[in-house]
Design a protein around this motif. Structure first.
Motif, mmCIF file in Angstrom:
data_model
loop_
_atom_site.group_PDB
_atom_site.id
_atom_site.type_symbol
_atom_site.label_atom_id
_atom_site.label_comp_id
_atom_site.label_asym_id
_atom_site.label_seq_id
_atom_site.Cartn_x
_atom_site.Cartn_y
_atom_site.Cartn_z
ATOM 1 N N SER A 1 -45.001 19.423 13.417
ATOM 2 C CA SER A 1 -45.136 18.071 12.844
ATOM 3 C C SER A 1 -43.949 17.725 11.945
ATOM 4 N N LEU A 2 -42.737 17.918 12.496
ATOM 5 C CA LEU A 2 -41.519 17.650 11.737
ATOM 6 C C LEU A 2 -40.727 16.516 12.375
ATOM 7 N N THR A 3 -40.044 15.737 11.558
ATOM 8 C CA THR A 3 -39.066 14.783 12.078
ATOM 9 C C THR A 3 -37.805 15.575 12.414
ATOM 10 N N GLN A 4 -36.851 14.937 13.087
ATOM 11 C CA GLN A 4 -35.605 15.637 13.392
ATOM 12 C C GLN A 4 -34.882 16.049 12.106
ATOM 13 N N ALA A 5 -34.887 15.170 11.116
ATOM 14 C CA ALA A 5 -34.218 15.474 9.844
ATOM 15 C C ALA A 5 -34.898 16.665 9.157
ATOM 16 N N SER B 1 -27.105 30.900 10.385
ATOM 17 C CA SER B 1 -26.444 30.363 11.576
ATOM 18 C C SER B 1 -26.634 28.848 11.701
ATOM 19 N N PHE B 2 -27.604 28.287 10.953
ATOM 20 C CA PHE B 2 -27.845 26.838 10.969
ATOM 21 C C PHE B 2 -27.337 26.158 9.694
ATOM 22 N N GLU B 3 -26.535 26.894 8.914
ATOM 23 C CA GLU B 3 -26.106 26.399 7.599
ATOM 24 C C GLU B 3 -25.395 25.041 7.686
ATOM 25 N N HIS B 4 -24.556 24.870 8.702
ATOM 26 C CA HIS B 4 -23.777 23.627 8.807
ATOM 27 C C HIS B 4 -24.329 22.683 9.884
ATOM 28 N N LEU B 5 -25.566 22.910 10.289
ATOM 29 C CA LEU B 5 -26.181 22.031 11.291
ATOM 30 C C LEU B 5 -26.450 20.657 10.686
ATOM 31 N N ASP B 6 -26.072 19.587 11.407
ATOM 32 C CA ASP B 6 -26.354 18.230 10.926
ATOM 33 C C ASP B 6 -27.277 17.515 11.906
ATOM 34 N N LEU B 7 -27.787 16.371 11.500
ATOM 35 C CA LEU B 7 -28.768 15.625 12.289
ATOM 36 C C LEU B 7 -28.178 15.156 13.618
ATOM 37 N N ILE B 8 -26.913 14.750 13.621
ATOM 38 C CA ILE B 8 -26.282 14.260 14.851
ATOM 39 C C ILE B 8 -26.230 15.365 15.904
ATOM 40 N N THR B 9 -25.812 16.566 15.473
ATOM 41 C CA THR B 9 -25.720 17.698 16.407
ATOM 42 C C THR B 9 -27.087 18.058 16.955
ATOM 43 N N TYR B 10 -28.090 18.104 16.053
ATOM 44 C CA TYR B 10 -29.439 18.469 16.506
ATOM 45 C C TYR B 10 -29.974 17.432 17.485
ATOM 46 N N SER B 11 -29.736 16.164 17.201
ATOM 47 C CA SER B 11 -30.191 15.095 18.082
ATOM 48 C C SER B 11 -29.584 15.237 19.478
ATOM 49 N N ARG B 12 -28.328 15.643 19.539
ATOM 50 C CA ARG B 12 -27.664 15.851 20.830
ATOM 51 C C ARG B 12 -28.333 17.004 21.599
ATOM 52 N N TRP B 13 -28.807 18.015 20.873
ATOM 53 C CA TRP B 13 -29.522 19.121 21.543
ATOM 54 C C TRP B 13 -30.806 18.609 22.191
ATOM 55 N N GLU B 14 -31.545 17.792 21.450
ATOM 56 C CA GLU B 14 -32.825 17.301 21.974
ATOM 57 C C GLU B 14 -32.632 16.320 23.130
ATOM 58 N N ARG B 15 -31.486 15.661 23.154
ATOM 59 C CA ARG B 15 -31.209 14.720 24.254
ATOM 60 C C ARG B 15 -30.481 15.389 25.409
#
Length: 307
Positions: free
Chosen positions: A15-19, A31-45
């Protein structure tokens, strides 16, 4: 299964938003220290993919069965990296003919992995395993009764895993040992491998652990495959294991281990016959090993072990 679908599945289950997912991942592992919302969104798409190390950590974050999901996921694996691991398997396969000439062939070998719920407690079997280790490392004679009792307790606490190859009459043909140690013990292992064996084990380890694979008795290629599965299964189920140490007694094999990410830690001498050069202690980070494309390819090709 597409990774994009898996990510959405994990996020919806939590029950989490992408952010929020990005924030939780960055707190979970470096390993996720520099992960940003844009990069994660690209993974989900499904526009881009995370590294295999991050995929393994995602499965840890979600508390999913790593072996099962590494088999399910449709990953773009490097053929070059996979081939490096295959060379290790090929070398073991080529040794099978030599081994079968050295050992009496067994028609129906039985591979058994003993666990916390089913520890190896047979006095004769443990005595044979103890004798083999003593010959290799020139160990002093010890109280066998105490050693057996300690081995059973270590198995019950998941600090020692025993694997045996037995014939139809339950005679021991080969054995393998995997022990879990506190990270503070690494310096002692590296400084003196023989001394490490001579020192009695104690129950109890902290959260930061390492796995020591000390397989001395080779048997055949199927035995090697089974032990690969056992080791991978142990480190998948115990995320507190941060590093893997192993002993390599063949100089050609040592080079291949280095090709798949293992580092040479120390050389030492043993009484093992027909070895090419000194025995070597080698290590690799747990996540580096699990994210190796060759290991993932191997898991996908040997799903029968999992089932």
């Amino acid at each position: 299964m597409e990774l994009s679908f898996l990510l959405q599945q994990i996020r919806h289950e939590l029950s989490l938003t992408q952010a929020e997912m990005v924030e939780q991942l960055s707190l979970f592992d470096d390993s996720f220290e520099h992960l940003d919302l844009i990069t994660y969104s690209r993974w989900e798409r499904n526009v881009s993919m995370p590294s295999t190390l991050r995929i393994v950590q995602l499965l840890s974050f979600a508390k999913y069965d790593k072996l099962a999901y590494l088999c399910k996921l449709d990953l773009k694996l490097s053929e070059t990296k996979s081939n490096k691991f295959q060379k290790l398997a090929d070398l073991h396969y080529q040794e099978e003919e030599v081994l079968l000439r050295a050992y009496y062939p067994i028609d129906k070998p039985n591979f058994i992995r003993y666990s916390a719920t089913h520890p190896l407690a047979d006095v004769k079997q443990i005595e044979k395993i103890n004798a083999a280790t003593s010959r290799v490392f020139d160990l002093p004679k010890t109280n066998l009764t105490e050693r057996i009792a300690a081995a059973v307790k270590l198995q019950q606490s998941n600090q020692l895993f025993m694997v045996t190859c037995e014939d139809e009459e339950q005679r021991l043909c080969a054995h393998a040992l995997y022990s879990v140690h506190d990270s503070s013990e690494k310096a002692r292992l590296i400084a003196d491998v023989k001394g490490f064996y001579r020192t009695p084990r104690e129950l109890g380890v902290n959260k930061d652990k390492f796995l020591f694979s000390h397989t001395f008795t080779r048997f055949n290629f199927d035995w090697w495959l089974y032990n690969c599965y056992c080791m991978i299964d142990i480190i998948c189920k115990n995320s507190d294991i941060k590093e893997i140490y192993c002993i390599v007694i063949n100089k050609n094999m040592a080079k291949i281990y280095q090709n798949i990410g293992f580092e040479l830690v120390e050389k030492f001498s043993t009484k093992i016959e027909n070895t090419q050069g000194q025995s070597k202690l080698m290590s690799i980070k747990r996540e580096d090993f699990l994210s190796n494309h060759g290991v993932i390819t191997w898991i996908k090709e040997h799903q029968s072990f999992i089932h």
